[in-house]
Enzyme design. Structure first.
Site, mmCIF file in Angstrom:
data_model
loop_
_atom_site.group_PDB
_atom_site.id
_atom_site.type_symbol
_atom_site.label_atom_id
_atom_site.label_comp_id
_atom_site.label_asym_id
_atom_site.label_seq_id
_atom_site.Cartn_x
_atom_site.Cartn_y
_atom_site.Cartn_z
ATOM 1 N N LYS A 12 -12.435 21.902 4.148
ATOM 2 C CA LYS A 12 -12.370 22.017 5.608
ATOM 3 C C LYS A 12 -10.933 22.353 6.050
ATOM 4 O O LYS A 12 -10.225 23.077 5.362
ATOM 5 C CB LYS A 12 -12.919 20.756 6.266
ATOM 6 C CG LYS A 12 -14.354 20.452 5.791
ATOM 7 C CD LYS A 12 -15.040 19.397 6.599
ATOM 8 C CE LYS A 12 -16.466 19.189 6.084
ATOM 9 N NZ LYS A 12 -17.224 18.246 6.929
ATOM 10 N N GLU A 97 -20.403 22.711 11.568
ATOM 11 C CA GLU A 97 -19.192 22.666 12.392
ATOM 12 C C GLU A 97 -18.885 24.028 12.997
ATOM 13 O O GLU A 97 -18.346 24.111 14.106
ATOM 14 C CB GLU A 97 -18.023 22.141 11.550
ATOM 15 C CG GLU A 97 -18.175 20.664 11.234
ATOM 16 C CD GLU A 97 -17.450 20.205 9.982
ATOM 17 O OE1 GLU A 97 -17.617 19.022 9.625
ATOM 18 O OE2 GLU A 97 -16.739 21.029 9.361
ATOM 19 N N GLU A 165 -27.686 20.427 4.762
ATOM 20 C CA GLU A 165 -26.753 19.404 5.209
ATOM 21 C C GLU A 165 -27.228 18.823 6.543
ATOM 22 O O GLU A 165 -26.937 19.387 7.607
ATOM 23 C CB GLU A 165 -25.350 19.992 5.383
ATOM 24 C CG GLU A 165 -24.709 20.477 4.098
ATOM 25 C CD GLU A 165 -23.216 20.729 4.285
ATOM 26 O OE1 GLU A 165 -22.428 19.983 3.705
ATOM 27 O OE2 GLU A 165 -22.864 21.645 5.042
ATOM 28 N N GLY A 171 -19.883 13.631 7.169
ATOM 29 C CA GLY A 171 -18.676 12.901 7.554
ATOM 30 C C GLY A 171 -18.923 11.559 8.212
ATOM 31 O O GLY A 171 -17.985 10.941 8.720
ATOM 32 N N SER A 211 -22.010 13.384 3.155
ATOM 33 C CA SER A 211 -21.479 12.104 2.671
ATOM 34 C C SER A 211 -21.806 11.850 1.203
ATOM 35 O O SER A 211 -22.048 10.713 0.783
ATOM 36 C CB SER A 211 -21.987 10.946 3.546
ATOM 37 O OG SER A 211 -21.523 11.078 4.872
#
Length: 258
Positions: A12, A97, A165, A171, A211
């Site tokens: 990231k 994201e 995901e 996260g 995660s």
């Protein structure tokens, strides 16, 4: 698993020249060969060359994003051609994201997949549902919509990995149970069988992200339809080597040599 495992580390927007040098030195200690499975690291764009130089060749380098346009007057963009020239062999597209913070639509993601296919470039397509969408029973509606946008753009599925995901697990420290993840992966494989063909459904790698860490990866990788991971925070730590080790120990014997 009969499909070649794929393990990605998404760094990231993290890292400095100093920290990446230290991390790469640690990752180089991982015991695997590229014959056995694909281990792919995804640095920020500014660190792609640094990571390529510092990491052993058994690692592949993956961009976190790519332009849907080619070279030209497109300020701020990175084209597929540039990534190939920089010795990258993969890119992510459609990460939640990117969708959430930068307004990337299904159509934009599909354009990026098309650009990769035209340039014979490996692409990992990220899909996933929000927590409320899961609670409302709309999970497969969302995933089917996201897949429907990209399926027509793909002619060579050997250059595609699907990364499931669930957004609620990214996260957050909350991970889908192995059974939850397997249920979705199986449904995605069935979707590929219905919309493409059985050969593509059985051969396309579908990995889990959200995660993932050294403690939960064993139970996940043992699921029939989970072919690896897209790892976030844990890929910035020596823990990533433990995930690689777990995936390797769960593999069937490799029939080739380094």
């Amino acid at each position: 698993m009969t499909r070649k495992p794929w393990v990605g580390g998404n760094w990231k927007c993290n890292g400095s020249l100093a920290s990446i040098s230290v991390l790469c030195e640690e990752l180089n200690k991982a015991d695997f060969t590229c014959c056995e499975f694909d281990v792919v690291v995804c640095p920020a764009a500014i660190h792609l060359a640094t990571a390529r130089f510092a990491l052993d060749r058994k690692f592949e380098i993956c961009a976190q994003n790519v332009s849907r346009t080619g070279n030209g007057a497109f300020t701020g963009e990175l084209s597929v051609e540039m990534l190939k020239n920089a010795n990258c062999s993969w890119t992510l597209v459609g990460h939640s994201e990117r969708r959430q913070y930068y307004s990337e639509t299904d159509a934009i993601v599909a354009d990026k997949v098309e650009a990769c296919q035209k340039n014979k470039f490996n692409v990992t397509i990220c899909i996933g549902e929000l927590l409320q969408e899961r609670k409302d029973g709309k999970m497969m509606d969302v995933l089917t919509r996201q897949m429907a946008a990209v399926i027509p753009k793909v002619s060579d599925w050997s250059k595609v990995v699907i990364a499931y995901e669930p957004v609620w697990a990214i996260g957050t420290g909350v991970v889908a149970t192995p059974e939850q993840a397997q249920e979705v992966h199986q449904a995605l494989r069935n979707l590929l069988k219905e919309k493409v063909n059985e050969q593509v459904a059985s051969s396309t790698r579908i990995v889990y992200g959200g995660s993932v860490n050294e403690k939960n990866c064993k139970a996940l990788i043992d699921m029939t339809d989970i072919d690896g991971f897209l790892v976030g925070g844990a890929s910035l730590k020596p823990e990533f080597n433990e995930i690689i080790k777990t995936v390797k120990s769960s593999m069937k014997p490799c029939c080739c040599t380094k």
